[in-house]
Design a protein around this motif. Structure first.
Motif, PDB file in Angstrom:
ATOM      1  N   LEU A  71       0.943  -1.391   0.144  1.00 47.55           N
ATOM      2  CA  LEU A  71       0.052  -0.004  -0.050  1.00 47.55           C
ATOM      3  C   LEU A  71       0.744   0.929   0.508  1.00 47.55           C
ATOM      4  CD1 LEU A  71      -2.953   0.528   1.897  1.00 47.55           C
ATOM      5  CD2 LEU A  71      -1.303   2.327   1.857  1.00 47.55           C
ATOM      6  N   LEU A  72       1.943   1.339   0.749  1.00 46.62           N
ATOM      7  CA  LEU A  72       2.515   2.212   0.535  1.00 46.62           C
ATOM      8  C   LEU A  72       3.380   2.352   0.060  1.00 46.62           C
ATOM      9  CD1 LEU A  72       3.713   2.226   4.256  1.00 46.62           C
ATOM     10  CD2 LEU A  72       2.705   3.504   3.468  1.00 46.62           C
ATOM     11  N   ARG A  73       4.067   1.690  -1.178  1.00 48.75           N
ATOM     12  CA  ARG A  73       4.550   1.680  -2.288  1.00 48.75           C
ATOM     13  C   ARG A  73       4.290   2.610  -3.147  1.00 48.75           C
ATOM     14  NH1 ARG A  73       6.748  -2.399  -1.730  1.00 48.75           N
ATOM     15  NH2 ARG A  73       4.888  -4.421  -2.655  1.00 48.75           N
ATOM     16  N   THR A  74       2.765   2.688  -3.243  1.00 46.45           N
ATOM     17  CA  THR A  74       1.913   3.382  -4.468  1.00 46.45           C
ATOM     18  C   THR A  74       0.788   3.973  -4.399  1.00 46.45           C
ATOM     19  OG1 THR A  74       0.006   1.703  -3.941  1.00 46.45           O
ATOM     20  CG2 THR A  74       1.733   0.631  -5.823  1.00 46.45           C
ATOM     21  N   ILE A  75       1.391   4.915  -2.920  1.00 39.57           N
ATOM     22  CA  ILE A  75      -0.006   5.573  -2.470  1.00 39.57           C
ATOM     23  C   ILE A  75       0.597   7.110  -2.750  1.00 39.57           C
ATOM     24  CG2 ILE A  75       1.245   5.921  -0.089  1.00 39.57           C
ATOM     25  CD1 ILE A  75      -1.241   6.060   1.233  1.00 39.57           C
ATOM     26  N   THR A  76      -0.274   7.643  -2.735  1.00 43.41           N
ATOM     27  CA  THR A  76      -0.135   9.214  -3.133  1.00 43.41           C
ATOM     28  C   THR A  76      -0.478   9.883  -3.096  1.00 43.41           C
ATOM     29  OG1 THR A  76      -1.050   9.766  -5.399  1.00 43.41           O
ATOM     30  CG2 THR A  76       0.544   9.033  -5.897  1.00 43.41           C
ATOM     31  N   ILE A  77      -0.317  11.033  -1.745  1.00 48.43           N
ATOM     32  CA  ILE A  77      -1.113  11.999  -0.517  1.00 48.43           C
ATOM     33  C   ILE A  77      -0.102  13.004  -0.979  1.00 48.43           C
ATOM     34  CG2 ILE A  77      -1.828  12.697   1.476  1.00 48.43           C
ATOM     35  CD1 ILE A  77      -0.987  10.260   2.387  1.00 48.43           C
ATOM     36  N   GLY A  78      -1.735  14.465  -1.025  1.00 47.77           N
ATOM     37  CA  GLY A  78      -1.747  15.929  -1.280  1.00 47.77           C
ATOM     38  C   GLY A  78      -2.305  16.102  -0.909  1.00 47.77           C
ATOM     39  N   PHE A  79      -2.338  18.410  -1.341  1.00 51.30           N
ATOM     40  CA  PHE A  79      -3.407  18.917  -0.524  1.00 51.30           C
ATOM     41  C   PHE A  79      -3.238  20.102  -1.852  1.00 51.30           C
ATOM     42  CE2 PHE A  79      -1.072  16.963   3.344  1.00 51.30           C
ATOM     43  CZ  PHE A  79      -1.674  17.050   4.208  1.00 51.30           C
ATOM     44  N   GLN A  80      -4.488  20.228  -1.969  1.00 51.61           N
ATOM     45  CA  GLN A  80      -4.581  21.302  -2.769  1.00 51.61           C
ATOM     46  C   GLN A  80      -5.510  22.801  -1.969  1.00 51.61           C
ATOM     47  OE1 GLN A  80      -7.444  18.957  -6.165  1.00 51.61           O
ATOM     48  NE2 GLN A  80      -4.934  18.823  -6.719  1.00 51.61           N
ATOM     49  N   GLY A  81      -5.013  23.275  -1.931  1.00 51.88           N
ATOM     50  CA  GLY A  81      -5.557  24.225  -0.311  1.00 51.88           C
ATOM     51  C   GLY A  81      -5.855  23.728   0.146  1.00 51.88           C
ATOM     52  N   ASP A  82      -6.980  23.374   0.718  1.00 48.73           N
ATOM     53  CA  ASP A  82      -7.781  22.764   1.839  1.00 48.73           C
ATOM     54  C   ASP A  82      -7.971  21.307   2.233  1.00 48.73           C
ATOM     55  OD1 ASP A  82      -7.959  25.053   3.840  1.00 48.73           O
ATOM     56  OD2 ASP A  82     -10.117  25.226   4.066  1.00 48.73           O
ATOM     57  N   ARG A  83      -8.808  20.916   0.550  1.00 52.28           N
ATOM     58  CA  ARG A  83      -8.544  19.937   0.364  1.00 52.28           C
ATOM     59  C   ARG A  83      -7.096  18.503   0.049  1.00 52.28           C
ATOM     60  NH1 ARG A  83     -13.344  20.178   0.789  1.00 52.28           N
ATOM     61  NH2 ARG A  83     -13.311  18.953   0.212  1.00 52.28           N
ATOM     62  N   VAL A  84      -7.682  17.284   1.123  1.00 54.41           N
ATOM     63  CA  VAL A  84      -7.151  16.305   0.682  1.00 54.41           C
ATOM     64  C   VAL A  84      -6.694  15.573  -0.179  1.00 54.41           C
ATOM     65  CG1 VAL A  84      -5.897  14.329   2.345  1.00 54.41           C
ATOM     66  CG2 VAL A  84      -7.451  16.842   3.948  1.00 54.41           C
ATOM     67  N   ILE A  85      -6.005  15.221  -0.904  1.00 55.92           N
ATOM     68  CA  ILE A  85      -5.394  13.946  -2.104  1.00 55.92           C
ATOM     69  C   ILE A  85      -5.513  12.990  -1.748  1.00 55.92           C
ATOM     70  CG2 ILE A  85      -5.878  14.536  -4.734  1.00 55.92           C
ATOM     71  CD1 ILE A  85      -7.757  16.413  -4.115  1.00 55.92           C
ATOM     72  N   LEU A  86      -6.618  11.567  -1.990  1.00 57.72           N
ATOM     73  CA  LEU A  86      -5.496  10.725  -2.008  1.00 57.72           C
ATOM     74  C   LEU A  86      -5.275   9.916  -3.165  1.00 57.72           C
ATOM     75  CD1 LEU A  86      -4.398   7.581  -0.037  1.00 57.72           C
ATOM     76  CD2 LEU A  86      -6.699   7.543   0.675  1.00 57.72           C
ATOM     77  N   ASP A  87      -4.343   8.979  -3.241  1.00 57.41           N
ATOM     78  CA  ASP A  87      -4.449   9.205  -5.015  1.00 57.41           C
ATOM     79  C   ASP A  87      -5.945   9.200  -5.921  1.00 57.41           C
ATOM     80  OD1 ASP A  87      -2.495   7.162  -4.006  1.00 57.41           O
ATOM     81  OD2 ASP A  87      -4.574   5.331  -3.268  1.00 57.41           O
ATOM     82  N   GLY A  88      -5.518  10.588  -5.890  1.00 55.75           N
ATOM     83  CA  GLY A  88      -6.449  11.620  -7.280  1.00 55.75           C
ATOM     84  C   GLY A  88      -7.347  11.263  -6.228  1.00 55.75           C
ATOM     85  N   GLU A  89      -8.144  10.880  -5.520  1.00 56.85           N
ATOM     86  CA  GLU A  89      -9.440  11.454  -4.894  1.00 56.85           C
ATOM     87  C   GLU A  89      -9.810  12.593  -3.856  1.00 56.85           C
ATOM     88  OE1 GLU A  89     -11.402   7.726  -3.682  1.00 56.85           O
ATOM     89  OE2 GLU A  89     -12.277   8.994  -2.884  1.00 56.85           O
ATOM     90  N   ASP A  90     -10.829  13.033  -3.951  1.00 57.10           N
ATOM     91  CA  ASP A  90     -10.797  14.299  -2.918  1.00 57.10           C
ATOM     92  C   ASP A  90     -11.229  13.911  -1.110  1.00 57.10           C
ATOM     93  OD1 ASP A  90     -11.862  15.586  -0.553  1.00 57.10           O
ATOM     94  OD2 ASP A  90     -12.230  17.407  -2.268  1.00 57.10           O
ATOM     95  N   VAL A  91     -10.300  13.291  -0.533  1.00 59.21           N
ATOM     96  CA  VAL A  91     -10.948  12.375   0.897  1.00 59.21           C
ATOM     97  C   VAL A  91     -10.910  13.257   1.294  1.00 59.21           C
ATOM     98  CG1 VAL A  91      -9.707  10.199  -0.097  1.00 59.21           C
ATOM     99  CG2 VAL A  91      -8.683  11.453   1.033  1.00 59.21           C
ATOM    100  N   THR A  92     -11.131  14.805   1.727  1.00 64.93           N
ATOM    101  CA  THR A  92     -11.228  15.872   2.931  1.00 64.93           C
ATOM    102  C   THR A  92     -12.581  15.174   3.713  1.00 64.93           C
ATOM    103  OG1 THR A  92     -11.297  16.977   0.860  1.00 64.93           O
ATOM    104  CG2 THR A  92     -11.639  18.248   3.183  1.00 64.93           C
ATOM    105  N   GLU A  93     -13.258  14.775   3.204  1.00 66.25           N
ATOM    106  CA  GLU A  93     -14.421  14.254   4.558  1.00 66.25           C
ATOM    107  C   GLU A  93     -13.831  12.747   4.856  1.00 66.25           C
ATOM    108  OE1 GLU A  93     -15.674  16.359   1.403  1.00 66.25           O
ATOM    109  OE2 GLU A  93     -15.660  18.176   3.302  1.00 66.25           O
ATOM    110  N   ALA A  94     -14.367  12.000   3.721  1.00 67.33           N
ATOM    111  CA  ALA A  94     -13.809  10.161   4.065  1.00 67.33           C
ATOM    112  C   ALA A  94     -12.932  10.526   5.365  1.00 67.33           C
ATOM    113  CB  ALA A  94     -13.883   9.915   3.243  1.00 67.33           C
TER     114      ALA A  94
END
Ligand code: CDP
Length: 234
Positions: A71-94
């Motif tokens: 899981l750690l090898r492929t995961i991408t985590i980033g921020f776009q302003g206030d939003r949290v992006i996990l593997d290209g998906e907005d997961v801010t609420e989840a």
């Protein structure tokens, strides 16, 4: 045009402390005021937890943590302003859902997870000019941060704040009671303080700030004044 002291000497502000002590709110507003980048490292641990839950890995990981490496090898985590992006998906609420809150301390205790996120976080701060909040920012991630803050508040006060926050988001749906929230917060503090890798603790140089009786504006102003003192000294 002459550069402001903040631009001339970008620093790292490390804010640590227990659950719901006001770190994220303080860090976000402070970063905005300073024109710095804000990194919520709790959101990064929550993202790893969400992914592990979705992949149904939790039971196996309790027996053998090496299962997290793929899981750690492929995961991408980033921020776009206030939003949290996990593997290209907005997961801010989840990532704020209860199931994630319940499992995040376990996932955060795994060495492989901490190694991976430490690398990402140190990379994010390499140009300085950031406010980063979490549990081990002053102690492990940036022990050389020019300003380290350790925020604390009464557990009952913290439960109240979390209750208001959850009620606002729930839009009429049921939220856990104050007693449940306080018990959950205390349990998470214990888990974070007692783990082997990068436990929650105050760096000896960190400024201790008890926010139990402070408004958000007051706590932001205290930290902002400390930053201005430091950059003014250059
Ligand atoms: O916002 P809240 O106080 O609920 O917590 P958070 O900052 O979102 O962090 C959630 C959990 O992630 C914490 O309880 C820790 O278990 C873990 N964490 C950590 O281990 N190290 C960090 N630098 C940040 C969070």
């Amino acid at each position: 045009m002459e550069k402001s002291p903040i631009e001339k000497k970008p620093i790292i502000v490390a804010i640590d402390g227990p659950a719901a002590s006001g770190k994220s709110t303080t860090a976000r507003i402070l970063a905005d005021k300073l024109g710095y980048i804000y990194i919520d490292t709790g959101a990064m641990y929550r993202s790893v937890t969400l992914k592990a839950l979705r992949e149904g890995l939790l039971d196996d990981l309790r027996k053998d943590e090496s299962g997290i490496s793929r899981l750690l090898r492929t995961i991408t985590i980033g921020f776009q302003g206030d939003r949290v992006i996990l593997d290209g998906e907005d997961v801010t609420e989840a990532i704020r859902e209860n199931q994630v809150s319940r499992e995040v301390s376990f996932i955060s205790s795994l060495k492989l997870v901490r190694d991976k996120l430490r690398e990402l976080q140190q990379q994010m701060g390499r140009k300085r000019g950031i406010v980063m909040d979490g549990r081990d920012i002053g102690t492990v991630i940036f022990p050389d941060a020019e300003l380290k803050i350790f925020l604390v508040a009464d557990p009952a006060e913290r439960a109240k704040r979390r209750h208001v926050e959850l009620s606002l988001k729930a839009g009429g749906a049921a939220v856990p009671s104050l007693e449940e929230l306080e018990a959950e917060i205390k349990q998470r503090d214990r888990d974070d303080e007692e783990r082997t890798h990068a436990p929650l603790k105050r760096h000896p140089d960190a400024v201790l700030l008890d926010t139990s009786n402070m408004s958000i504006d007051e706590q932001v102003n205290v930290v902002h004044d400390l930053v201005m003192k430091i950059v003014g000294q250059s």
